[in-house]
Design a protein around this motif. Structure first.
Motif, mmCIF file in Angstrom:
data_model
loop_
_atom_site.group_PDB
_atom_site.id
_atom_site.type_symbol
_atom_site.label_atom_id
_atom_site.label_comp_id
_atom_site.label_asym_id
_atom_site.label_seq_id
_atom_site.Cartn_x
_atom_site.Cartn_y
_atom_site.Cartn_z
ATOM 1 N N VAL A 176 0.825 -1.295 0.071
ATOM 2 C CA VAL A 176 -0.147 0.371 0.184
ATOM 3 C C VAL A 176 0.882 1.370 -0.332
ATOM 4 N N ARG A 177 2.351 1.130 0.879
ATOM 5 C CA ARG A 177 2.794 2.461 0.671
ATOM 6 C C ARG A 177 3.525 2.627 -0.136
ATOM 7 N N PHE A 178 3.714 1.274 -1.322
ATOM 8 C CA PHE A 178 4.410 1.857 -2.312
ATOM 9 C C PHE A 178 3.200 2.869 -3.300
ATOM 10 N N TYR A 179 2.101 2.656 -3.036
ATOM 11 C CA TYR A 179 1.184 2.672 -4.602
ATOM 12 C C TYR A 179 0.766 4.122 -4.077
ATOM 13 N N MET A 180 0.857 4.388 -3.077
ATOM 14 C CA MET A 180 0.494 5.356 -2.068
ATOM 15 C C MET A 180 1.984 6.834 -2.666
ATOM 16 N N ASP A 191 -6.232 -6.108 0.186
ATOM 17 C CA ASP A 191 -5.670 -5.002 0.556
ATOM 18 C C ASP A 191 -6.770 -4.613 1.995
ATOM 19 N N ARG A 192 -8.099 -4.388 1.558
ATOM 20 C CA ARG A 192 -8.855 -3.998 2.721
ATOM 21 C C ARG A 192 -9.430 -4.997 3.586
ATOM 22 N N GLU A 201 -8.296 -7.085 14.935
ATOM 23 C CA GLU A 201 -8.197 -8.301 16.075
ATOM 24 C C GLU A 201 -8.163 -8.172 17.338
ATOM 25 N N VAL A 202 -9.161 -9.240 17.971
ATOM 26 C CA VAL A 202 -9.193 -9.124 19.350
ATOM 27 C C VAL A 202 -8.014 -8.966 20.362
ATOM 28 N N ASP A 203 -7.391 -10.216 19.381
ATOM 29 C CA ASP A 203 -6.290 -10.434 20.440
ATOM 30 C C ASP A 203 -5.078 -9.795 20.847
ATOM 31 N N THR A 204 -4.994 -8.870 21.907
ATOM 32 C CA THR A 204 -3.423 -8.070 22.440
ATOM 33 C C THR A 204 -3.041 -7.881 22.112
ATOM 34 N N ASP A 205 -1.452 -8.846 22.542
ATOM 35 C CA ASP A 205 -0.308 -8.810 21.679
ATOM 36 C C ASP A 205 -0.906 -8.958 20.215
ATOM 37 N N ALA A 206 -1.542 -9.943 19.726
ATOM 38 C CA ALA A 206 -1.277 -9.496 17.945
ATOM 39 C C ALA A 206 -1.800 -8.462 17.516
ATOM 40 N N ARG A 207 -2.735 -7.171 18.323
ATOM 41 C CA ARG A 207 -3.013 -6.597 17.964
ATOM 42 C C ARG A 207 -2.065 -5.221 17.808
ATOM 43 N N VAL A 208 -1.523 -5.230 18.860
ATOM 44 C CA VAL A 208 -0.620 -4.084 19.627
ATOM 45 C C VAL A 208 0.470 -4.537 18.079
ATOM 46 N N SER A 209 0.866 -5.362 17.838
ATOM 47 C CA SER A 209 2.556 -6.401 17.572
ATOM 48 C C SER A 209 1.627 -5.781 15.519
ATOM 49 N N VAL A 210 0.882 -5.794 15.306
ATOM 50 C CA VAL A 210 0.256 -4.984 14.322
ATOM 51 C C VAL A 210 0.380 -4.333 13.772
ATOM 52 N N ARG A 211 -0.451 -3.234 14.842
ATOM 53 C CA ARG A 211 -0.983 -2.197 14.455
ATOM 54 C C ARG A 211 0.149 -1.047 14.732
ATOM 55 N N ALA A 212 1.094 -1.619 15.465
ATOM 56 C CA ALA A 212 3.344 -1.448 15.397
ATOM 57 C C ALA A 212 3.229 -0.927 13.968
ATOM 58 N N VAL A 213 3.097 -2.014 13.492
ATOM 59 C CA VAL A 213 3.506 -1.787 12.038
ATOM 60 C C VAL A 213 2.892 -1.451 10.894
ATOM 61 N N VAL A 214 1.882 -1.594 11.537
ATOM 62 C CA VAL A 214 0.759 -0.395 10.820
ATOM 63 C C VAL A 214 1.728 1.585 10.438
ATOM 64 N N HIS A 215 1.336 1.431 12.208
ATOM 65 C CA HIS A 215 1.097 2.871 12.325
ATOM 66 C C HIS A 215 2.680 3.041 12.344
ATOM 67 N N ARG A 216 3.978 2.820 12.099
ATOM 68 C CA ARG A 216 4.908 2.889 11.216
ATOM 69 C C ARG A 216 4.789 3.205 10.417
ATOM 70 N N HIS A 217 4.421 2.430 8.953
ATOM 71 C CA HIS A 217 4.437 2.861 7.538
ATOM 72 C C HIS A 217 3.369 4.281 7.269
ATOM 73 N N TYR A 218 2.517 4.281 8.614
ATOM 74 C CA TYR A 218 1.399 5.496 8.299
ATOM 75 C C TYR A 218 2.324 6.960 8.447
ATOM 76 N N LEU A 219 2.956 6.676 10.271
ATOM 77 C CA LEU A 219 4.097 7.790 10.355
ATOM 78 C C LEU A 219 5.262 8.461 9.451
ATOM 79 N N GLU A 220 5.674 7.156 8.708
ATOM 80 C CA GLU A 220 6.882 7.690 8.195
ATOM 81 C C GLU A 220 7.083 8.206 6.775
ATOM 82 N N VAL A 221 5.719 8.255 6.367
ATOM 83 C CA VAL A 221 4.951 9.479 5.319
ATOM 84 C C VAL A 221 4.758 9.920 5.485
ATOM 85 N N LEU A 222 3.609 10.452 7.311
ATOM 86 C CA LEU A 222 2.359 11.361 7.239
ATOM 87 C C LEU A 222 3.976 12.256 7.970
#
Length: 234
Positions: free
Chosen positions: A71-75, A109-110, A119-140
């Motif tokens: 997604v980041r490459f496209y955007m 991708d959606r 994601e309902v599992d807290t540890d998994a949600r934290v892990s994947v949201r950290a990945v997504v947010h890193r890409h968001y913030l590096e661009v934004l």
């Protein structure tokens, strides 16, 4: 992070594992996603997955990173075309239109974005949201910092608050048109061709009023019909 064994794996086998994991996690998320199904679809033994990744959560985070990079490459390519040196809120309007269109046209991708967001599992949600947010913030963050340097934002604008709002807004715009009940106020789950664009402009108008440069008047907001409406002066 993938193991050394993963890095030594042939490209076709890695692609098969990624495709199988994307399909399973997109359909069922982390908690209900099956490593047995992933292994079977990829044509590998289940035990091999643990030679490639530390555990299921590690595989999930890696798959989220792969999808986020796509997604980041496209955007980033579209950001260059849209010219981020334009007045920030005009640029942001067009960028959010592109964002909404991308997820309308890329259901895989959606689905991965939804899996990471809900994601309902807290540890998994934290892990994947950290990945997504890193890409968001590096661009934004560079875009917002440049806008502030140019004077498109108020000198006292809380840039971190703006970034935080964008982190909430982007997944909402990507998913709300397809998840009934996510947007009970603005009607974003109305899949008419014009509704998402109208909502984008209402959001940008609010952000512009809150963070835009205080000058003679606020920037004009362009409607989807191309008409300009001047907002009230302060």
């Amino acid at each position: 992070m993938p193991t050394v064994t993963w890095s030594r794996l042939g490209g076709e086998r890695r692609a098969a594992v990624v495709a199988a994991a994307e399909a399973e996690f997109a359909a069922h998320g982390f908690s209900a996603g099956s490593l047995n199904v992933i292994a079977r679809r990829a044509g590998v033994a289940k035990g091999s997955l643990f030679q490639y990744f530390a555990d299921k959560r590690d595989l999930y985070a890696y798959i989220t990173d792969v999808g986020s990079q796509r997604v980041r490459f496209y955007m980033e390519a579209r950001i260059r075309e849209l010219d981020p040196t334009r007045p920030f809120f005009d640029f942001l309007t067009d960028l959010l239109d592109v964002w909404v269109a991308y997820f309308a046209e890329h259901p895989r991708d959606r689905a991965l974005h939804a899996a990471a967001s809900f994601e309902v599992d807290t540890d998994a949600r934290v892990s994947v949201r950290a990945v997504v947010h890193r890409h968001y913030l590096e661009v934004l963050r560079p875009l917002v910092d440049d806008a502030r340097s140019r004077g498109d934002l108020r000198g006292d604008a809380d840039v971190d608050a703006l970034l935080s709002l964008l982190l909430m807004l982007l997944p909402h715009l990507a998913l709300a048109p397809y998840v009934r009940g996510m947007d009970p106020v603005l009607g974003l789950d109305d899949l008419s061709s014009e509704q998402p664009a109208l909502v984008v402009r209402r959001y940008v108008a609010v952000l512009s009023a809150a963070f835009g440069c205080v000058c003679a008047s606020l920037p004009a907001i362009t409607t989807i019909e191309g008409e300009k409406h001047e907002q009230d002066t302060f």
